[in-house]
Design a protein around this motif. Structure first.
Motif, PDB file in Angstrom:
ATOM      1  N   GLU A  44       1.323  -1.037  -0.181  1.00 16.95           N
ATOM      2  CA  GLU A  44       0.395  -0.276  -0.174  1.00 16.95           C
ATOM      3  C   GLU A  44       1.130   1.091   0.166  1.00 16.95           C
ATOM      4  OE1 GLU A  44      -2.788   0.103   3.066  1.00 16.95           O
ATOM      5  OE2 GLU A  44      -4.378  -1.526   2.319  1.00 16.95           O
ATOM      6  N   ARG A  55      -2.853   7.396   1.731  1.00 16.38           N
ATOM      7  CA  ARG A  55      -3.136   6.396   2.546  1.00 16.38           C
ATOM      8  C   ARG A  55      -4.758   5.865   2.488  1.00 16.38           C
ATOM      9  NH1 ARG A  55       1.206   3.466   4.268  1.00 16.38           N
ATOM     10  NH2 ARG A  55      -0.042   1.548   4.529  1.00 16.38           N
ATOM     11  N   ARG A  59      -6.749   2.733   0.254  1.00 14.68           N
ATOM     12  CA  ARG A  59      -7.419   1.707   0.665  1.00 14.68           C
ATOM     13  C   ARG A  59      -9.020   1.810   0.737  1.00 14.68           C
ATOM     14  NH1 ARG A  59      -5.883   0.700   6.677  1.00 14.68           N
ATOM     15  NH2 ARG A  59      -3.750  -0.730   4.822  1.00 14.68           N
TER      16      ARG A  59
END
Length: 233
Positions: A44, A55, A59
């Motif tokens: 990630e 992030r 996600r």
């Protein structure tokens, strides 16, 4: 009657959600780098850097792709291109992203809690306590726990005596759609449930003490902790 600007309305109607845009970019990356079915995607952290996105946005996009059967998220291992032959490269429309909803809730529910602390009656506080006790009783049962959690936040809104705020909090709660529940599935642990119970007790105590500043702080801290939990890794 004033006519609506159709071009503006169309723009608003068809504006893609950010997670769908990021999901499309992830799929393009998979194709460009020839990542085959069953192979692992970059971490990630690396994906966020490659795509120049946060992030949190990454996600949400990964969860959307998981819901669409494009990728598989394997706990403790990573993210893999789905090996299911019929997996379609379509990202489902799943409502606002979880972090989008959490951001709105932090802004609104912190103030709702502060107002409740100022004006809540004893009976209204009893209803908030009732929801906390229900969460504690059913903390291991996902469905019952979710319902008690909802009742807790709505009880706080009702304690303000403002039906518009009740409707707003209910609307935000109902935005916890497929993306939210899939994301929560990856992070739902006993520790998370216990932390939520502690947060709720802190919020209840502040409202019962008629301390608006403490209630605002406790609600904001609760929703910030949930945000950190869902974006960690």
């Amino acid at each position: 009657m004033m006519k609506k600007n159709s071009s503006q309305n169309e723009g608003l109607t068809h504006e893609p959600r950010l997670y769908r845009v990021v999901a499309d970019r992830i799929q393009a990356l998979i194709a460009e780098e020839n990542i085959a079915a069953g192979e692992r995607l970059p971490s990630e952290r690396d994906l966020a850097t490659k795509l120049s996105v946060s992030r949190a946005s990454l996600r949400e996009a990964l969860i959307a792709l998981e819901l669409g059967g494009v990728i598989e998220v394997r706990g403790g291992s990573g993210v893999y291109v789905s090996e299911v032959p019929e997996a379609q490269a379509n990202v489902p429309e799943a409502g606002p992203g979880p972090f989008e909803v959490l951001s709105a809730r932090r802004l609104i529910e912190a103030e709702v809690a502060a107002i409740a602390a100022r004006v809540a009656t004893d009976s209204a506080i009893d209803e908030i306590l009732k929801a906390v006790l229900e969460m504690e009783k059913h903390h291991a049962n996902y469905s019952s726990n979710e319902n008690a959690d909802r009742n807790f936040h709505l009880a706080i809104a009702r304690a303000t005596g403002n039906s518009a705020l009740v409707g707003t909090v209910e609307y935000l709660w109902n935005q916890r759609g497929r993306l939210w529940h899939k994301l929560k599935e990856h992070f739902q642990t006993e520790d998370l449930r216990q932390e939520t119970l502690t947060d709720h007790r802190n919020i209840l105590e502040a409202i019962a003490s008629h301390d608006p500043a403490a209630a605002r702080k406790a609600m904001r801290a609760h929703l910030e902790r949930v945000t950190r939990t869902f974006s960690r890794g």
